[in-house]
Design an enzyme around this catalytic site. Structure first.
Site, PDB file in Angstrom:
ATOM      1  N   HIS A 193       3.065 -12.847   1.826  1.00  0.00           N
ATOM      2  CA  HIS A 193       1.725 -12.352   1.528  1.00  0.00           C
ATOM      3  C   HIS A 193       0.639 -13.196   2.186  1.00  0.00           C
ATOM      4  O   HIS A 193      -0.407 -12.687   2.560  1.00  0.00           O
ATOM      5  CB  HIS A 193       1.520 -12.154   0.013  1.00  0.00           C
ATOM      6  CG  HIS A 193       0.661 -13.168  -0.646  1.00  0.00           C
ATOM      7  ND1 HIS A 193       1.138 -14.137  -1.462  1.00  0.00           N
ATOM      8  CD2 HIS A 193      -0.664 -13.357  -0.569  1.00  0.00           C
ATOM      9  CE1 HIS A 193       0.154 -14.881  -1.862  1.00  0.00           C
ATOM     10  NE2 HIS A 193      -0.959 -14.446  -1.349  1.00  0.00           N
ATOM     11  N   GLU A 434      11.744   1.512   0.576  1.00  0.00           N
ATOM     12  CA  GLU A 434      11.789   0.066   0.814  1.00  0.00           C
ATOM     13  C   GLU A 434      13.103  -0.548   0.361  1.00  0.00           C
ATOM     14  O   GLU A 434      13.274  -1.760   0.429  1.00  0.00           O
ATOM     15  CB  GLU A 434      10.680  -0.648   0.035  1.00  0.00           C
ATOM     16  CG  GLU A 434       9.331  -0.030   0.184  1.00  0.00           C
ATOM     17  CD  GLU A 434       8.243  -0.940  -0.347  1.00  0.00           C
ATOM     18  OE1 GLU A 434       7.841  -1.859   0.383  1.00  0.00           O
ATOM     19  OE2 GLU A 434       7.802  -0.739  -1.495  1.00  0.00           O
ATOM     20  N   CYS A 505       5.491   1.547   7.865  1.00  0.00           N
ATOM     21  CA  CYS A 505       4.246   0.800   7.672  1.00  0.00           C
ATOM     22  C   CYS A 505       4.482  -0.700   7.512  1.00  0.00           C
ATOM     23  O   CYS A 505       3.570  -1.438   7.200  1.00  0.00           O
ATOM     24  CB  CYS A 505       3.465   1.348   6.484  1.00  0.00           C
ATOM     25  SG  CYS A 505       4.342   1.209   4.927  1.00  0.00           S
TER      26      CYS A 505
HETATM   27  C1  PEP Z   1       6.837  -3.336   3.379  1.00  0.00           C
HETATM   28  O1  PEP Z   1       7.574  -3.762   2.478  1.00  0.00           O
HETATM   29  O2  PEP Z   1       7.211  -3.158   4.550  1.00  0.00           O
HETATM   30  C2  PEP Z   1       5.436  -3.017   3.102  1.00  0.00           C
HETATM   31  C3  PEP Z   1       4.695  -2.402   3.996  1.00  0.00           C
HETATM   32  O3  PEP Z   1       4.922  -3.434   1.916  1.00  0.00           O
HETATM   33  P1  PEP Z   1       4.575  -4.968   1.592  1.00  0.00           P
HETATM   34  O4  PEP Z   1       4.648  -5.748   2.856  1.00  0.00           O
HETATM   35  O5  PEP Z   1       3.213  -4.966   1.015  1.00  0.00           O
HETATM   36  O6  PEP Z   1       5.639  -5.306   0.604  1.00  0.00           O
HETATM   37 MG    MG Z   2       6.908  -3.664   0.427  1.00  0.00          MG
END
Ligand code: PEP
Ligand code: MG
Length: 580
Positions: A193, A434, A505
């Site tokens: 993050h 995911e 994404c």
């Molecule tokens: C992912 O897991 O690829 C995603 C886009 O969500 P995050 O990175 O916020 O977990």
């Molecule tokens: Mg994710």
């Protein structure tokens, strides 16, 4: 003499600036005994340190109020109150009167309080442990006169490179965005993050720079290169001049790319792609909107919460979502419901878990906390009046979760209707793929959703059982592993059969080589960091989808390792681009 520390590139850009070292951890305190005649002076020293800590907290409070709002700033009130707590001060003074140095007395009492709070039956008090730790660090750093232990001290406009172990939520809130030019952390990976946040803030960043804090003194000049993933310490004049030239050249190239990015994303063999932007904080929306993106493919709403002590209410959320959707003027904006948990945590109040990535996060938490979830859904439905909002659920593993979320969405509509507040009905609802479960059984989801979006950061993590934030595992985090590619191919094919849009994404979609692979796997929509939009669009316009398909088929048939697949794709991409 310069020295180059190598880490993981996390956010592009080059910054030349002084290192601001930040050790946000409880320092070690040695036992120190004092004479009876020193007791009064020692108590005075304690009070002086506490006064200084209060001054700093007040500064932080004012800044947080200006940057993030009054509710946010309230977290510092809690810490300010702790520092005037009569019981706490009496306990510390009592130890000093028993001839203990002020810092040890403070340390002992704070540790006792933290243990007491952590075990307390009242959740409110358990939630305050993080605040106590912050107070502990702040006062001890002053008492021990530890230099550069405080993010408050960075002078404005100094373009400092903040070097720290990890950027925790409480530190994120303390950052002065006018003082810091770049971020370097020892922990973290490109999909952690901290990296996502740095990209959103537009701050160049390098993560996974193990031992950086130990190696640096603080104050020395350095060059942070977020594209290469390096931190050059005490560079020569020639290196500084070169870095400045490269930074200027990058800027010129970015401007050129940006102009070209306004053209459509169509491959040479006329396959149309959709390239959208990932938006992580509402402040980013206006810039993302002019990046050439065909809308927002992922807005991560948890950054409205990360680093905060309390949840944003419906009106505040409505304003945030409205800002994004208005910036994109009618283009689709996919907003993901809270993906809280894992490494994206609010300050305090969140249960400590042994396995947070396998834990109570994302849609699981939202469904268990319907009041919190419905507040967000109502804000989204209200904001949808201003444009084309679509709602996306994170970490779905079973269709039941979609159905439950739909029921809550209906209830949210009902509640808004009763309140006679303008809102939009029938807002499209999609899910993120995911987990291997969602990918393998994606056919069980398609009837209940309006679109799919592959979160490759988590999909890679869960498929390969590699913690995405663990710096020791960074080389093992390989999106080109055949298992991942096969899952993506399966999802793209099932989506196409069901006439459902399938996007990717995750971070993977922002990297040209991976984009080549994704096109070959049948993916036709990408959502990427705003800065990557022009590069991704240029790549799309320079290749044929057929070349990508052939390359991927060959790669998958070879049953190679991720590394072999990478090399093969690289060769094929060079050929596709007509490069030698
Ligand atoms: C992912 O897991 O690829 C995603 C886009 O969500 P995050 O990175 O916020 O977990
Ligand atoms: Mg994710």
């Amino acid at each position: 003499m310069d020295s180059v520390l190598r880490g993981i590139p996390a956010s592009a850009g080059i910054v030349v600036g002084p290192v601001h070292l930040l050790r946000w951890e409880v320092p070690e305190v040695r036992q120190r005994l004092i004479h009876d005649d020193q007791i009064d002076a020692e108590i005075a020293r304690l009070h002086a340190a506490i006064d200084r800590a209060r001054d700093r907290l007040t500064t932080l409070r004012t800044r947080a109020e200006a940057q993030a709002g009054a509710e946010e700033a309230a977290i510092f009130d809690v810490q300010l109150t702790m520092l005037t707590d009569g019981e706490l001060l009496t306990a510390i003074e009592a130890l000093i009167r028993q001839n203990l140095g002020a810092e040890k007395a403070f340390d002992i009492v704070l540790l006792e309080w933290q243990q007491h709070f952590a075990r307390h039956a009242t959740p409110m008090l358990r939630e305050r442990v993080g605040d106590l730790t912050d107070v502990h660090i702040r006062v001890l750093s002053i008492l021990l006169n530890l230099p550069d232990h405080d993010p408050v001290d960075v002078p404005k406009g100094s373009n400092a490179i903040l070097v720290t172990h990890d950027l925790t939520p409480s530190l994120t809130l303390q950052l002065d965005r006018e003082a810091i030019g770049a971020i370097a952390t020892e922990a973290g990976t490109a999909t952690a993050h901290v990296a996502i946040l740095a990209r959103s803030l537009g701050l160049p960043a390098v993560v996974g720079l193990r031992a950086a804090v130990r190696t640096l003194r603080g104050g020395e000049l350095a060059i942070l290169d977020g594209t290469e993933g390096t931190l050059t310490v005490s560079p020569t004049e020639a290196e500084v001049a070169d870095a400045r030239l490269r930074a200027e050249a990058n800027q010129a190239r970015d401007e050129e790319l940006l102009e070209a990015a306004q053209a459509p994303s169509v491959t040479l063999d006329k396959v149309s792609m959709v390239v959208r932007a990932n938006v992580d904080i509402p402040e980013e929306a206006e810039l993302a909107a002019v990046s050439g993106a065909d809308g927002v493919g992922l807005m991560r709403t948890e950054f409205l919460v990360v680093g905060r002590a309390n949840m944003p209410d419906e009106d505040e959320q409505y304003r945030s979502y409205k800002r994004v959707v208005e910036a994109f003027k009618g283009r689709p904006v996919i907003i993901r419901t809270f993906d809280i948990g894992g490494d994206k945590l609010p300050v305090g109040g969140y249960p400590h878990e042994a396995n947070p990535f396998l834990g109570w996060r994302a849609i699981r938490m939202c469904l268990d906390e319907p009041a919190l979830f419905k507040t967000q859904l109502r804000a989204l439905l209200r904001a949808a009046v201003h444009g084309d909002i679509r709602i996306m659920l994170p970490l779905v593993v079973t269709v039941d979760e979609v159905r439950e979320a739909r029921t809550l969405l209906d209830e949210a509509e009902q509640e808004l209707a009763e309140r006679r507040v303008p809102f939009k009905r029938d807002v499209p609802l999609g899910v993120m793929v995911e987990t291997p479960a969602a990918a393998i059984a994606v056919d069980t989801l398609v009837r209940d959703v309006d679109f799919l979006s592959i979160g490759s950061n988590d999909l890679v993590q869960y498929t390969l059982a590699v913690d995405r934030g663990n710096v020791n595992l960074a080389p093992r985090f390989t999106p080109l592993h055949p298992a991942v590619l096969r899952l993506i191919r399966e999802v793209a094919a099932t989506g196409a059969k069901s006439d459902l849009p399938v996007a990717v994404c995750g971070e993977m979609a922002s990297q040209p080589l991976m984009v080549f692979a994704l096109i070959g796997l049948g993916v036709r929509q990408l959502s990427v960091s705003p800065r990557a939009v022009p590069i991704v669009k240029r790549l799309i316009r320079s290749i044929t989808a057929q070349a990508a398909q052939e390359a991927v088929s060959l790669a998958l048939a070879s049953s190679g390792t991720a590394r072999e697949i990478e090399l093969l794709l690289r060769r094929r991409l060079r050929v596709a681009l007509g490069e030698p």
